[in-house]
Design a protein around this motif. Structure first.
Motif, mmCIF file in Angstrom:
data_model
loop_
_atom_site.group_PDB
_atom_site.id
_atom_site.type_symbol
_atom_site.label_atom_id
_atom_site.label_comp_id
_atom_site.label_asym_id
_atom_site.label_seq_id
_atom_site.Cartn_x
_atom_site.Cartn_y
_atom_site.Cartn_z
ATOM 1 N N UNK A 140 -4.442 -7.741 -4.731
ATOM 2 C CA UNK A 140 -4.007 -6.382 -5.049
ATOM 3 C C UNK A 140 -4.862 -5.895 -6.213
ATOM 4 N N UNK A 141 -5.296 -4.631 -6.159
ATOM 5 C CA UNK A 141 -6.053 -4.040 -7.259
ATOM 6 C C UNK A 141 -5.586 -2.616 -7.502
ATOM 7 N N UNK A 142 -5.645 -2.217 -8.779
ATOM 8 C CA UNK A 142 -5.239 -0.865 -9.158
ATOM 9 C C UNK A 142 -6.036 -0.434 -10.377
ATOM 10 N N UNK A 143 -6.371 0.842 -10.428
ATOM 11 C CA UNK A 143 -7.079 1.433 -11.562
ATOM 12 C C UNK A 143 -6.145 2.437 -12.228
ATOM 13 N N UNK A 144 -6.118 2.415 -13.572
ATOM 14 C CA UNK A 144 -5.272 3.350 -14.311
ATOM 15 C C UNK A 144 -5.859 3.587 -15.691
ATOM 16 N N UNK A 145 -5.482 4.697 -16.287
ATOM 17 C CA UNK A 145 -5.884 4.987 -17.656
ATOM 18 C C UNK A 145 -4.864 4.501 -18.667
ATOM 19 N N UNK A 146 -3.727 3.978 -18.187
ATOM 20 C CA UNK A 146 -2.626 3.562 -19.055
ATOM 21 C C UNK A 146 -2.227 2.126 -18.716
ATOM 22 N N UNK A 147 -2.329 1.218 -19.695
ATOM 23 C CA UNK A 147 -2.004 -0.185 -19.432
ATOM 24 C C UNK A 147 -0.516 -0.381 -19.143
ATOM 25 N N UNK A 148 0.337 0.432 -19.745
ATOM 26 C CA UNK A 148 1.773 0.315 -19.497
ATOM 27 C C UNK A 148 2.116 0.608 -18.050
ATOM 28 N N UNK A 149 1.552 1.696 -17.524
ATOM 29 C CA UNK A 149 1.782 2.052 -16.119
ATOM 30 C C UNK A 149 1.201 0.978 -15.197
ATOM 31 N N UNK B 231 0.832 -1.207 0.000
ATOM 32 C CA UNK B 231 0.000 0.000 0.000
ATOM 33 C C UNK B 231 0.865 1.255 0.000
ATOM 34 N N UNK B 232 1.876 1.265 0.832
ATOM 35 C CA UNK B 232 2.724 2.452 0.987
ATOM 36 C C UNK B 232 3.566 2.727 -0.257
ATOM 37 N N UNK B 233 4.194 1.702 -0.808
ATOM 38 C CA UNK B 233 5.110 1.902 -1.927
ATOM 39 C C UNK B 233 4.409 2.146 -3.260
ATOM 40 N N UNK B 234 3.262 1.516 -3.454
ATOM 41 C CA UNK B 234 2.658 1.525 -4.787
ATOM 42 C C UNK B 234 1.263 2.143 -4.851
ATOM 43 N N UNK B 235 0.695 2.585 -3.745
ATOM 44 C CA UNK B 235 -0.635 3.202 -3.713
ATOM 45 C C UNK B 235 -1.679 2.316 -4.389
ATOM 46 N N UNK B 236 -1.666 1.035 -4.049
ATOM 47 C CA UNK B 236 -2.646 0.078 -4.568
ATOM 48 C C UNK B 236 -3.563 -0.354 -3.424
ATOM 49 N N UNK B 237 -4.692 -0.934 -3.777
ATOM 50 C CA UNK B 237 -5.583 -1.510 -2.771
ATOM 51 C C UNK B 237 -5.123 -2.937 -2.508
ATOM 52 N N UNK B 238 -4.980 -3.287 -1.238
ATOM 53 C CA UNK B 238 -4.452 -4.604 -0.867
ATOM 54 C C UNK B 238 -5.223 -5.142 0.320
ATOM 55 N N UNK B 239 -5.483 -6.459 0.308
ATOM 56 C CA UNK B 239 -6.131 -7.103 1.451
ATOM 57 C C UNK B 239 -5.803 -8.589 1.450
ATOM 58 N N UNK B 240 -5.844 -9.184 2.628
ATOM 59 C CA UNK B 240 -5.799 -10.637 2.713
ATOM 60 C C UNK B 240 -7.192 -11.123 2.338
ATOM 61 N N UNK B 241 -7.283 -11.917 1.285
ATOM 62 C CA UNK B 241 -8.589 -12.266 0.730
ATOM 63 C C UNK B 241 -8.940 -13.745 0.833
ATOM 64 N N UNK B 242 -8.047 -14.557 1.371
ATOM 65 C CA UNK B 242 -8.353 -15.979 1.500
ATOM 66 C C UNK B 242 -7.429 -16.651 2.488
ATOM 67 N N UNK B 243 -7.849 -17.807 2.950
ATOM 68 C CA UNK B 243 -7.045 -18.584 3.877
ATOM 69 C C UNK B 243 -6.901 -17.971 5.249
ATOM 70 N N UNK B 244 -7.863 -17.153 5.663
ATOM 71 C CA UNK B 244 -7.734 -16.459 6.946
ATOM 72 C C UNK B 244 -7.648 -17.401 8.150
ATOM 73 N N UNK B 245 -8.208 -18.577 8.041
ATOM 74 C CA UNK B 245 -8.182 -19.506 9.171
ATOM 75 C C UNK B 245 -7.059 -20.535 9.089
#
Length: 97
Positions: A56-65, A33-47
């Motif tokens: 990890x998810x990110x939205x951008x207008x440029x596929x290269x970036x 989150x800090x280095x790349x400004x992306x959305x991040x969460x533990x999404x499975x295997x919590x137990x």
């Protein structure tokens, strides 16, 4: 508009409790989150003590970036010595999907 996602399947090292698991997973999530400004969460295997799935998810207008940032996220997780990266699933979505 493009949305890129990564799903990491991780095997954790010598972890014997969920508390120890949090002490491994939480810093990885925070650093992404800090280095790349992306959305991040533990999404499975919590137990599960020795497995984790991080999304990890990110939205951008440029596929290269978008691809560059997701590549750097993957390298960061793969370089962590306390986890073994079992698999990575990458998806790219457009607003026309």
């Amino acid at each position: 508009m493009y949305v890129g996602t990564l799903s990491f399947d991780l095997l954790l090292g010598d972890v014997r409790s969920l508390k120890e698991k949090r002490s491994v997973v939480k810093p990885i999530v925070a650093e992404l989150q800090r280095k790349f400004a992306v959305s991040v969460a533990e999404v499975g295997g919590q137990n599960l003590h020795r497995r984790a799935e991080i999304g990890v998810a990110m939205v951008s207008g440029d596929t290269g970036h978008l691809s560059d940032v997701l590549d750097r996220c993957e390298r960061l997780v793969a370089a962590r010595p306390e986890v073994e990266l079992l698999s990575v699933r990458r998806r790219l979505h457009t607003d026309e999907d």
